[in-house]
Write an enzyme that holds these catalytic residues in place. Structure first.
Site, mmCIF file in Angstrom:
data_model
loop_
_atom_site.group_PDB
_atom_site.id
_atom_site.type_symbol
_atom_site.label_atom_id
_atom_site.label_comp_id
_atom_site.label_asym_id
_atom_site.label_seq_id
_atom_site.Cartn_x
_atom_site.Cartn_y
_atom_site.Cartn_z
ATOM 1 N N ARG A 102 0.816 -1.210 0.000
ATOM 2 C CA ARG A 102 0.000 0.000 0.000
ATOM 3 C C ARG A 102 0.852 1.263 0.000
ATOM 4 O O ARG A 102 0.523 2.242 -0.679
ATOM 5 C CB ARG A 102 -0.966 -0.018 1.192
ATOM 6 C CG ARG A 102 -1.906 1.187 1.288
ATOM 7 C CD ARG A 102 -2.542 1.573 -0.035
ATOM 8 N NE ARG A 102 -3.221 0.461 -0.703
ATOM 9 C CZ ARG A 102 -3.608 0.491 -1.971
ATOM 10 N NH1 ARG A 102 -3.344 1.551 -2.722
ATOM 11 N NH2 ARG A 102 -4.212 -0.531 -2.513
ATOM 12 N N LYS A 137 2.698 24.149 -1.793
ATOM 13 C CA LYS A 137 1.321 23.646 -1.689
ATOM 14 C C LYS A 137 1.331 22.135 -1.920
ATOM 15 O O LYS A 137 0.848 21.621 -2.929
ATOM 16 C CB LYS A 137 0.414 24.373 -2.680
ATOM 17 C CG LYS A 137 0.293 25.868 -2.381
ATOM 18 C CD LYS A 137 -0.538 26.589 -3.424
ATOM 19 C CE LYS A 137 -0.604 28.076 -3.127
ATOM 20 N NZ LYS A 137 -1.359 28.836 -4.152
ATOM 21 N N LYS A 169 6.475 37.779 0.760
ATOM 22 C CA LYS A 169 5.194 37.896 0.079
ATOM 23 C C LYS A 169 4.424 39.093 0.620
ATOM 24 O O LYS A 169 4.903 39.820 1.490
ATOM 25 C CB LYS A 169 4.417 36.589 0.230
ATOM 26 C CG LYS A 169 5.206 35.382 -0.307
ATOM 27 C CD LYS A 169 4.378 34.129 -0.372
ATOM 28 C CE LYS A 169 3.424 34.158 -1.538
ATOM 29 N NZ LYS A 169 2.721 32.862 -1.710
ATOM 30 N N GLU A 202 7.734 39.464 -3.619
ATOM 31 C CA GLU A 202 6.500 39.485 -4.394
ATOM 32 C C GLU A 202 6.064 40.917 -4.674
ATOM 33 O O GLU A 202 6.148 41.789 -3.807
ATOM 34 C CB GLU A 202 5.398 38.753 -3.627
ATOM 35 C CG GLU A 202 4.051 38.755 -4.328
ATOM 36 C CD GLU A 202 2.975 38.043 -3.519
ATOM 37 O OE1 GLU A 202 3.010 36.808 -3.483
ATOM 38 O OE2 GLU A 202 2.135 38.724 -2.920
ATOM 39 N N ASP A 224 3.082 38.647 -9.294
ATOM 40 C CA ASP A 224 1.946 37.854 -8.821
ATOM 41 C C ASP A 224 0.606 38.406 -9.300
ATOM 42 O O ASP A 224 0.275 39.569 -9.077
ATOM 43 C CB ASP A 224 1.962 37.804 -7.291
ATOM 44 C CG ASP A 224 0.969 36.800 -6.749
ATOM 45 O OD1 ASP A 224 0.996 35.639 -7.186
ATOM 46 O OD2 ASP A 224 0.162 37.185 -5.877
#
Length: 285
Positions: A102, A137, A169, A202, A224
């Site tokens: 698995r 992410k 950011k 950013e 961005d």
């Protein structure tokens, strides 16, 4: 990205935690009906199309579960596969094969999906100078494998985590009292702590790009959520003073046009957070 030694350690932690999570005190299904002396073989069968990934990681899992297991690989990582292909055979203790099954399948199915999606983006960028990057992410606890899969698919890795690159950011800049303050404080912090880390900043608009360019020491500007026209203006404004990266809701329909704006990189969280696992199975024979 982190060092190769750190990366290998992350992979080992994933394997150890995956075995702990899945086997616990014992695989009672196998222990109940299969003698511990039983020997067997199984094949990794492809039931889908795409780019296979996780073959080398599967070998690491088998080695960790039982070093006596033998793996014969027919198709290497990064190879296009189709329904019916056999990627490898594994032979040895039947109980050990089932213990590893698995974790091997879960890992390879997701890694192959990520490699496949990444490769599709790489093909869309063909002929441009732009390279595709992943993001943070990722699935908690599985980041190293997902970033490995991006590389297998032909993409490049962004920073691994919060500690191997500085990325200022919008929230950092706002909390720090503005872009210039954030950059100056960051450079002072890195110098004080003797840290050799690249700085990405950013920008939300062209005015912020102009402000960033007034500061030395910025490795890359993150353009961005700009539209195409403003992205072209941003690239022209930046010139060769630092690297450029586009991000923000870029998909299969828009990625080529952003690349043609002249950016060095495009980052996409979709490579790791919006994929469907490749259908694979491990079958005894």
């Amino acid at each position: 990205m982190i060092s190769e030694a750190q990366f290998q350690n992350e992979l080992n932690l994933i394997i150890q935690n995956g075995i702990r999570e899945d086997i616990g005190p014992g695989d009672y299904s196998s222990l109940a009906c299969i003698p511990d002396t039983a020997q067997g073989s199984a094949k990794l069968l492809v039931k889908d199309t795409g780019i296979i990934a996780g073959v080398a990681f599967a070998q690491m899992i088998f080695e960790n579960v039982d070093p006596t297991l033998q793996v014969e690989v027919f198709i290497q990582d990064g190879t296009p596969v189709k329904h019916g292909d056999i990627v490898f055979h594994v032979s040895g203790s039947s109980q050990s094969i089932l213990k590893a099954e698995r974790l091997v399948l879960n890992s390879m199915q997701r890694m192959s999906a990520i490699a496949t999606k990444t490769n599709s983006y790489v093909q869309l960028l063909e002929g441009t100078k732009t390279k595709i990057l992943d993001t943070r992410k990722t699935t908690p606890g599985f980041r190293a494998c997902e970033k490995w899969a991006v590389k297998i698919g032909g993409g490049e890795n962004h920073r691994f985590a919060l500690y191997d690159m500085v990325m200022l950011k919008d929230n950092h800049n706002d909390f720090a009292g503005g872009i210039t303050n954030a950059i100056n404080k960051t450079k002072a912090f890195l110098k004080h702590h003797n840290l050799d880390l690249k700085i990405i900043v950013e920008a939300r608009n062209l005015a912020e790009i102009e402000e960033i360019l007034q500061n030395d020491g910025v490795h890359r500007i993150l353009i961005d959520n700009f539209n195409f026209e403003d992205t072209k203006k941003a690239v022209a404004l930046i010139g060769n003073r630092c690297q450029t990266e586009s991000s923000g809701n870029i998909n299969e329909k828009t990625i080529r046009q952003y690349a043609e704006c002249g950016v060095d990189y495009i980052s996409s969280g979709a490579l790791t957070h919006s994929v469907y696992n490749m259908d694979l199975s491990l079958k005894a024979f």
